[in-house]
Design a protein around this motif. Structure first.
Motif, mmCIF file in Angstrom:
data_model
loop_
_atom_site.group_PDB
_atom_site.id
_atom_site.type_symbol
_atom_site.label_atom_id
_atom_site.label_comp_id
_atom_site.label_asym_id
_atom_site.label_seq_id
_atom_site.Cartn_x
_atom_site.Cartn_y
_atom_site.Cartn_z
ATOM 1 N N ARG A 1 25.345 56.474 48.736
ATOM 2 C CA ARG A 1 25.367 57.918 48.997
ATOM 3 C C ARG A 1 25.051 58.193 50.461
ATOM 4 O O ARG A 1 24.133 57.631 51.026
ATOM 5 C CB ARG A 1 24.337 58.634 48.125
ATOM 6 C CG ARG A 1 24.563 58.451 46.668
ATOM 7 C CD ARG A 1 25.480 59.515 46.178
ATOM 8 N NE ARG A 1 25.871 59.210 44.814
ATOM 9 C CZ ARG A 1 26.281 60.098 43.991
ATOM 10 N NH1 ARG A 1 26.357 61.350 44.367
ATOM 11 N NH2 ARG A 1 26.634 59.770 42.783
ATOM 12 N N ASP A 2 25.821 59.055 51.066
ATOM 13 C CA ASP A 2 25.656 59.435 52.469
ATOM 14 C C ASP A 2 25.720 58.234 53.401
ATOM 15 O O ASP A 2 25.373 58.325 54.559
ATOM 16 C CB ASP A 2 24.353 60.193 52.694
ATOM 17 C CG ASP A 2 24.320 61.499 51.944
ATOM 18 O OD1 ASP A 2 23.227 61.885 51.531
ATOM 19 O OD2 ASP A 2 25.384 62.131 51.770
ATOM 20 N N TYR A 3 26.113 57.128 52.929
ATOM 21 C CA TYR A 3 26.312 55.875 53.647
ATOM 22 C C TYR A 3 25.264 55.606 54.710
ATOM 23 O O TYR A 3 25.352 56.028 55.850
ATOM 24 C CB TYR A 3 27.696 55.804 54.271
ATOM 25 C CG TYR A 3 28.140 54.382 54.404
ATOM 26 C CD1 TYR A 3 27.958 53.695 55.586
ATOM 27 C CD2 TYR A 3 28.676 53.718 53.332
ATOM 28 C CE1 TYR A 3 28.315 52.390 55.701
ATOM 29 C CE2 TYR A 3 29.046 52.408 53.434
ATOM 30 C CZ TYR A 3 28.869 51.735 54.624
ATOM 31 O OH TYR A 3 29.224 50.437 54.735
#
Length: 156
Positions: free
Chosen positions: A99-101
């Motif tokens: 998530r959101d890298y």
């Protein structure tokens, strides 16, 4: 006035025109490789060679090496032919989150440092400790060589 005379021409461009096509190609290849390798650690880079101090007291030789990020299991000490060799390797650590890298990368690499010890050092008496990324190696000095008198006898 000629419009071309107002355009600045670098000396680099003028020099390239006068060179043979092969020399120009060689310079361009050199420029490409210089640009490509910029930013990569080299053998002389301080990233691969830890800082090290060697000090001598009356009784011992003290070797101190800064090894940030390394643990005792990552460091290897060897003594062969009066050469103390410190080897280590920092492993690659990489973390990724979906998530959101979120990505974390750390540097890694291997190093070897060697110190010449005086002759006669007892390798079994060498002690090494490591705390907070600092390796300390204590090498007891060998006893000074004593002259021994040899009696000369007549030949038989």
């Amino acid at each position: 006035m000629n419009v071309k005379s107002l355009i600045p021409v670098s000396q680099d461009r003028t020099a390239r025109r006068s060179l043979s096509p092969f020399m120009a190609l060689q310079q361009e290849i050199d420029r490409l490789f210089d640009g490509f390798t910029r930013g990569f650690p080299t053998l002389a880079s301080s990233e691969l060679l830890p800082s090290m101090d060697v000090a001598e007291t009356d009784n011992e030789i003290e070797v101190t090496a800064e090894l940030p990020g390394l643990e005792e299991k990552d460091v290897q000490l060897n003594v062969v032919d009066n050469l103390l060799t410190i080897r280590g390797e920092k492993k690659n650590q990489r973390e990724e989150k979906d998530r959101d890298y979120h990505l974390i990368e750390r540097s890694y690499g291997a190093f070897t440092r060697t110190v010449q010890l005086p002759p006669g050092v007892n390798a079994d008496a060498i002690k090494a400790t490591m705390a907070k990324g600092v390796l300390k190696v204590s090498v007891p000095k060998p006893a000074p060589a004593q002259a021994r008198k040899i009696e000369v006898k007549p030949a038989a």
